[in-house]
Design a protein around this motif. Sequence first.
Motif, PDB file in Angstrom:
ATOM      1  N   ASP A  86       4.371  -1.475  10.856  1.00 52.53           N
ATOM      2  CA  ASP A  86       4.403  -2.352  12.015  1.00 52.53           C
ATOM      3  C   ASP A  86       3.183  -2.190  12.905  1.00 52.53           C
ATOM      4  O   ASP A  86       2.733  -3.152  13.532  1.00 52.53           O
ATOM      5  N   SER A  87       2.661  -0.976  12.981  1.00 54.82           N
ATOM      6  CA  SER A  87       1.538  -0.721  13.882  1.00 54.82           C
ATOM      7  C   SER A  87       0.770   0.508  13.428  1.00 54.82           C
ATOM      8  O   SER A  87       1.366   1.476  12.957  1.00 54.82           O
ATOM      9  N   ALA A 143      -2.134  -0.895   7.711  1.00 54.72           N
ATOM     10  CA  ALA A 143      -1.555  -1.893   8.617  1.00 54.72           C
ATOM     11  C   ALA A 143      -0.772  -2.963   7.859  1.00 54.72           C
ATOM     12  O   ALA A 143       0.164  -3.544   8.405  1.00 54.72           O
ATOM     13  N   ALA A 144      -1.121  -3.186   6.615  1.00 56.75           N
ATOM     14  CA  ALA A 144      -0.419  -4.192   5.817  1.00 56.75           C
ATOM     15  C   ALA A 144       1.012  -3.767   5.467  1.00 56.75           C
ATOM     16  O   ALA A 144       1.847  -4.611   5.140  1.00 56.75           O
ATOM     17  N   SER A 145       1.307  -2.464   5.574  1.00 61.26           N
ATOM     18  CA  SER A 145       2.627  -2.000   5.167  1.00 61.26           C
ATOM     19  C   SER A 145       3.451  -1.362   6.287  1.00 61.26           C
ATOM     20  O   SER A 145       4.542  -0.866   6.037  1.00 61.26           O
ATOM     21  N   ARG A 190      -6.858  -0.616   7.858  1.00 60.22           N
ATOM     22  CA  ARG A 190      -6.501  -1.997   7.466  1.00 60.22           C
ATOM     23  C   ARG A 190      -5.470  -1.996   6.342  1.00 60.22           C
ATOM     24  O   ARG A 190      -4.500  -2.748   6.378  1.00 60.22           O
ATOM     25  N   ASN A 191      -5.693  -1.163   5.336  1.00 59.01           N
ATOM     26  CA  ASN A 191      -4.751  -1.093   4.212  1.00 59.01           C
ATOM     27  C   ASN A 191      -3.378  -0.640   4.680  1.00 59.01           C
ATOM     28  O   ASN A 191      -2.352  -1.176   4.252  1.00 59.01           O
ATOM     29  N   GLU A 213     -11.234   0.904   6.788  1.00 63.30           N
ATOM     30  CA  GLU A 213     -10.580   0.314   5.616  1.00 63.30           C
ATOM     31  C   GLU A 213      -9.205   0.914   5.375  1.00 63.30           C
ATOM     32  O   GLU A 213      -8.265   0.204   5.031  1.00 63.30           O
TER      33      GLU A 213
END
Length: 76
Positions: free
Chosen positions: A33-34, A29-31, A26-27, A23
Amino acid sequence: AVAALKKASPGRIIVAVPTGHVEAARNLAASVDSVLCANLRSTYPFAVAAAYRQWQDVSEQEALNLLRKIRSRPFA
């Protein structure tokens, strides 16, 4: 750390960590590039130490000393 980097307007932000919770990855990754994570965990509770055969906490002073030592070395 990501917010501070974004203020510097980098071309890309890549986060690399040895272990992490799915989790959190995932969080993050939203902000960025990788996100590179060699060992994703999905169980609760999550402890980074559980991913290692041998884990030893270090004091804040030990961590600072290690960071200073690394900082003083030139990049290879």
